[in-house]
Design a protein around this motif. Structure first.
Motif, mmCIF file in Angstrom:
data_model
loop_
_atom_site.group_PDB
_atom_site.id
_atom_site.type_symbol
_atom_site.label_atom_id
_atom_site.label_comp_id
_atom_site.label_asym_id
_atom_site.label_seq_id
_atom_site.Cartn_x
_atom_site.Cartn_y
_atom_site.Cartn_z
ATOM 1 N N THR A 91 0.841 -1.234 -0.069
ATOM 2 C CA THR A 91 -0.009 0.044 0.102
ATOM 3 C C THR A 91 0.968 1.376 -0.080
ATOM 4 N N GLY A 92 2.096 1.317 0.520
ATOM 5 C CA GLY A 92 2.803 2.396 0.532
ATOM 6 C C GLY A 92 2.475 3.380 1.382
ATOM 7 N N ILE A 93 3.397 4.699 1.463
ATOM 8 C CA ILE A 93 3.126 5.658 2.210
ATOM 9 C C ILE A 93 1.797 6.419 1.680
ATOM 10 N N PRO A 94 1.053 6.944 2.779
ATOM 11 C CA PRO A 94 -0.386 7.251 2.483
ATOM 12 C C PRO A 94 -0.112 8.612 1.405
ATOM 13 N N THR A 95 -1.110 8.578 0.292
ATOM 14 C CA THR A 95 -1.220 9.685 -0.595
ATOM 15 C C THR A 95 -2.710 9.663 -1.098
ATOM 16 N N GLU A 96 -3.313 10.959 -0.603
ATOM 17 C CA GLU A 96 -4.840 10.978 -0.857
ATOM 18 C C GLU A 96 -5.039 11.222 -2.608
ATOM 19 N N PRO A 97 -6.205 10.685 -3.029
ATOM 20 C CA PRO A 97 -6.898 9.702 -2.553
ATOM 21 C C PRO A 97 -6.453 8.410 -2.229
ATOM 22 N N ASN A 98 -6.910 7.611 -0.993
ATOM 23 C CA ASN A 98 -6.549 6.385 -0.986
ATOM 24 C C ASN A 98 -7.193 5.160 -1.405
ATOM 25 N N PRO A 99 -7.017 4.181 -1.696
ATOM 26 C CA PRO A 99 -7.910 3.061 -2.321
ATOM 27 C C PRO A 99 -9.429 3.134 -1.397
ATOM 28 N N HIS A 100 -9.342 3.106 -0.181
ATOM 29 C CA HIS A 100 -10.576 3.016 0.690
ATOM 30 C C HIS A 100 -11.358 4.235 0.431
ATOM 31 N N GLN A 101 -10.887 5.531 0.170
ATOM 32 C CA GLN A 101 -11.689 6.827 -0.020
ATOM 33 C C GLN A 101 -12.497 6.478 -1.469
ATOM 34 N N ILE A 102 -11.779 6.060 -2.579
ATOM 35 C CA ILE A 102 -12.161 6.009 -3.734
ATOM 36 C C ILE A 102 -13.088 4.834 -3.843
ATOM 37 N N ALA A 103 -12.973 3.590 -3.110
ATOM 38 C CA ALA A 103 -13.896 2.377 -3.181
ATOM 39 C C ALA A 103 -15.002 2.892 -2.550
ATOM 40 N N ARG A 104 -15.127 3.498 -1.323
ATOM 41 C CA ARG A 104 -16.356 3.965 -0.561
ATOM 42 C C ARG A 104 -17.121 5.056 -1.307
ATOM 43 N N GLU A 105 -16.343 5.805 -2.107
ATOM 44 C CA GLU A 105 -17.353 6.778 -3.157
ATOM 45 C C GLU A 105 -18.314 6.113 -3.750
ATOM 46 N N HIS A 106 -18.064 4.601 -4.237
ATOM 47 C CA HIS A 106 -18.963 4.067 -5.024
ATOM 48 C C HIS A 106 -19.582 2.933 -4.281
ATOM 49 N N ARG A 107 -18.935 2.595 -3.146
ATOM 50 C CA ARG A 107 -19.582 1.384 -2.304
ATOM 51 C C ARG A 107 -19.314 1.787 -0.977
ATOM 52 N N PRO A 108 -20.135 2.611 -0.325
ATOM 53 C CA PRO A 108 -19.799 2.871 1.077
ATOM 54 C C PRO A 108 -19.449 1.869 1.984
ATOM 55 N N ASP A 109 -20.006 0.475 1.894
ATOM 56 C CA ASP A 109 -19.741 -0.572 2.830
ATOM 57 C C ASP A 109 -18.427 -1.649 2.388
ATOM 58 N N ALA A 110 -17.568 -0.831 1.375
ATOM 59 C CA ALA A 110 -16.588 -1.560 1.006
ATOM 60 C C ALA A 110 -15.512 -1.976 1.913
ATOM 61 N N VAL A 111 -14.910 -3.013 2.284
ATOM 62 C CA VAL A 111 -13.802 -3.448 3.136
ATOM 63 C C VAL A 111 -12.552 -3.291 2.428
ATOM 64 N N VAL A 112 -11.565 -2.408 2.804
ATOM 65 C CA VAL A 112 -10.324 -2.125 2.025
ATOM 66 C C VAL A 112 -9.049 -2.419 3.060
ATOM 67 N N ILE A 113 -8.323 -3.406 2.666
ATOM 68 C CA ILE A 113 -7.360 -3.933 3.573
ATOM 69 C C ILE A 113 -5.937 -3.380 3.086
ATOM 70 N N GLY A 114 -5.028 -2.657 3.731
ATOM 71 C CA GLY A 114 -3.701 -2.456 3.275
ATOM 72 C C GLY A 114 -2.771 -3.539 3.472
ATOM 73 N N VAL A 115 -1.631 -3.844 2.961
ATOM 74 C CA VAL A 115 -0.765 -4.698 3.248
ATOM 75 C C VAL A 115 0.559 -4.096 2.931
ATOM 76 N N ASP A 116 1.490 -4.414 3.865
ATOM 77 C CA ASP A 116 3.045 -3.996 3.704
ATOM 78 C C ASP A 116 3.800 -4.548 4.339
ATOM 79 N N ASN A 117 5.390 -4.561 4.146
ATOM 80 C CA ASN A 117 6.132 -5.306 4.903
ATOM 81 C C ASN A 117 7.328 -4.193 5.242
ATOM 82 N N ASP A 118 7.383 -2.815 4.996
ATOM 83 C CA ASP A 118 8.075 -1.895 5.278
ATOM 84 C C ASP A 118 7.838 -1.441 6.748
#
Length: 278
Positions: A91-118
């Motif tokens: 997912t990297g360093i946060p940069t707006e808009p983020n995936p959960h913000q975009i997904a929830r614009e179209h589907r408010p109940d969207a579940v968005v999980i970020g993964v990283d190892n850094d």
């Protein structure tokens, strides 16, 4: 900035945090990406490495922005097509808009999980990505990652796995195509894998060699692949949705000029009545 706090000011040498050790003296692809996107959550070593990349290939910062815009369009497309679960790997360093913000614009109940190892990225994400759970995981250990995602993701429903600018930091030793197969093996029809990847086909060989040399000194080496190799990452279970595997600026339609080192992107869908094939 949070980077300096976590690194102990201007200290040099390895730092141990709750998510494991990291070395502020070694450039990170995630923090270099933050530099290319105009972010401020990066260190001097990351900026110096990013400058060397840009000197060799001046279009790379634009390619990074184009790649991010591709991710935005993919998430919006998937949400509009009824997908309510998203896994943003790397997912990297946060940069707006983020995936959960975009997904929830179209589907408010969207579940968005970020993964990283850094470890540093994880600290930033947890501090700044309110409403987006973050999982510590390494895609190179994909079976363990998927097991951790079981807590959040219902694999019996459609899910979108985002491998945006991730697999070109996975060497052949870790079988990037096998990583995609591991995800698709859990997916039901209607699920998608979206990926983008630096491409050697059509790239300036000298510039590409210099860019790869810089990343060899980073915390994860970068490797460009041919168009044929990138297409092969989707495997036999996924069907590419139109327009197929194209420069990220051309998905799903042309929105900008191409760059000297191409970045290809595509979305593969698990079709109805699909049988798992090795």
């Amino acid at each position: 900035m949070l980077w300096r706090i976590l690194a102990g000011g201007d200290s040099a040498g390895p730092v141990r945090g709750e998510d494991g050790p990291w070395d502020p003296d070694v450039p990170s692809p995630a923090r270099m990406y933050d530099v290319f996107l105009g972010g401020k959550d990066n260190g001097e070593v990351d900026r110096a490495a990013a400058e060397r990349v840009a000197a060799a290939a001046p279009s790379v910062p634009q390619a990074a922005r184009d790649n991010r815009a591709f991710m935005h369009r993919v998430v919006a497309w998937a949400a509009r097509h009824g997908i309510g679960q998203f896994v943003d790997v790397g997912t990297g360093i946060p940069t707006e808009p983020n995936p959960h913000q975009i997904a929830r614009e179209h589907r408010p109940d969207a579940v968005v999980i970020g993964v990283d190892n850094d470890p540093l990225v994880l600290a930033h994400d947890r501090a700044l990505l309110e409403g987006m759970p973050i999982v510590r995981g390494d895609v190179r250990e994909v079976d363990a990652l998927i097991a951790d995602l079981d807590e959040w993701i219902d694999w019996d429903k459609p899910v979108a796995v985002l491998l945006i600018a991730v697999l070109h930091f996975v060497t052949d030793d870790y079988d990037p195509a096998g990583i995609v197969r591991a995800f698709t093996g859990r997916m039901v029809p209607g699920s998608v894998v979206a990926l983008s990847h630096g491409c050697s086909t059509g790239a300036d060989p000298a510039a590409l060699a210099q860019v790869e040399k810089v990343y060899q000194g980073a915390s994860a080496p970068g490797v460009a692949r041919t168009r044929e190799q990138i297409a092969g990452l989707f495997g036999r279970r996924l069907e590419l949705v139109p327009p197929g595997l194209v420069p990220v600026q051309h998905w799903p339609h042309e929105v900008g000029p191409l760059t000297a080192i191409p970045v290809l992107g595509g979305v593969g869908m698990v079709p109805e009545l699909c049988e798992v094939r090795s």
